[in-house]
Scaffold this active site. Structure first.
Site: not given
Length: 393
Positions: A49, A142, A185, A189, A214, A217, A243
């Site tokens: 990542n 997640h 999110e 991911s 979240d 990413h 990341k």
């Protein structure tokens, strides 16, 4: 061998029979987008990542060392004891500005932040609202957020992935004084798709729900100057430094009042040693670099878009991906493992993702693009995968 090892061995054997046994491999950085395995085999990394390629940036190492020279290699204690430095407080202010929030708190990992946040909010609901919290979660959030729900003793109401209408229908059914909390999110991911933050914000406002997003990413790689996608529309933003920012650790950004509550109710903040100055120094300079990296972000986006098109042209399924994360959906465990092995033999690291990380039947190769990938590497990856998949047909 202990008297319980027979149980562990049976459990491992069961996982192996299901095609779900996992083993860590040793890797060493080999320059650019390359990694070297313990047997000296070199592959192109399409799995980590490190979206902006900052992990090995010399300025991150220099700033990490400089902060350690002043503060030491470790923080020495939790934040509420002696683990709060002036540098940590300054970094929290920088993160808050990046996320258009009043304040922020630092954590040692994204898992710790999420697993601490949810129980802290649930405690607020019980203590102040006098009723249990009601948590509504996108079904693909997640595992750390689900762990937070379990730690809070709250069974979340799951809404269909990225389905704002379904979320609203669930909110309409809720009665009582408990705090309504929506967990999602901005970039997922495993699928590489994005949430409609503006629509989620509108629904959360309409039903007086706390919206938690979240941004692990998205931070650094998406949005204006890498600020992510929440754009001040969430009540709480969680993100990581591990990341796109090339370091380690995480943050929760929110109002000053919510962050003060975390000081007193977030177990991971209260009972864990504060992050190392080495880590925070690297994060500090990564934040300096983010506004200057529009070219790198555009390059990553262009690589991913071209790769998706090549996969679609070859009849492959990349799901709803629209970001630097491009899954190639292949179905079952055995097929995913075989394809990942073929890719590795050809010099490409594209790890097979299997249950429980993804649902049964949803196995995939998760391809991730970085700023240090070249067009030639992306094209070679696409050509190699197409040949490998045809060989298995």
């Amino acid at each position: 061998m202990t008297r319980f090892d027979n149980l562990f061995q049976k459990g491992l054997a069961d996982l192996s029979a299901q095609g779900r046994l996992r083993t860590c491999q040793q890797w060493q950085y080999a320059g650019g987008a390359l990694l070297k395995r313990s047997d000296d085999v070199v592959v192109i990394d399409f799995s980590s990542n490190d979206y902006l390629g900052l992990r090995m940036h010399p300025l991150l190492r220099e700033r990490a060392s400089a902060w350690a020279q002043v503060e030491g290699s470790g923080s020495g204690a939790s934040r509420l004891v002696t683990g709060t430095s002036s540098q940590a407080c300054a970094l929290e202010k920088r993160v808050a500005r990046l996320k258009h929030m009043q304040a922020a708190r630092l954590f040692s990992s994204g898992w710790q932040a999420n697993a601490s946040l949810v129980p802290a909010l649930a405690r607020l609901s019980a203590q102040v609202c006098g009723a249990p919290a009601v948590i509504l979660a996108d079904k693909l959030i997640h595992a750390s957020l689900y762990h937070g729900c379990a730690a809070a003793g709250v069974r979340p109401i799951r809404f269909r992935h990225n389905d704002v209408a379904h979320l609203e229908s669930q909110l309409q059914k809720i009665e009582g004084a408990g705090l309504r909390i929506v967990l999602t999110e901005s970039v997922f991911s495993m699928d590489g798709d994005v949430a409609d933050i503006a629509a989620l914000h509108e629904v959360a406002q309409k039903y007086d729900a706390l919206l938690c997003v979240d941004e692990a990413h998205a931070t650094g790689i998406l949005g204006p100057e890498g600020a992510g996608l929440a754009n001040g529309l969430a009540d709480v933003v969680v993100g990581t430094f591990s990341k796109a920012l090339g370091s380690m650790g995480a943050f929760i950004a929110a109002s000053e009042g919510l962050c003060r509550w975390l000081d007193n109710a977030a177990s991971g903040f209260i009972y864990s040693t504060a992050p190392s100055p080495l880590v925070l120094g690297a994060v500090d300079v990564a934040l300096d670099l983010l506004p200057q990296m529009d070219t790198q972000r555009a390059h990553v986006g262009a690589l991913a878009a071209s790769f998706r098109q090549k996969m679609h042209d070859a009849g492959q399924d990349t799901g709803p991906s629209s970001t630097q994360i491009v899954p190639i959906l292949v179905g079952q465990e055995a097929q995913a493992r075989t394809l990942a092995q073929k890719m590795a033999e050809a010099g490409f690291l594209a790890v097979a993702i299997r249950p429980p990380t993804v649902p049964p039947g949803g196995c995939r190769l998760r391809v991730v693009f970085h700023a240090n990938h070249t067009w030639a590497q992306m094209e070679a990856l696409a050509d190699t995968f197409i040949r490998a998949s045809k060989g298995m047909a």
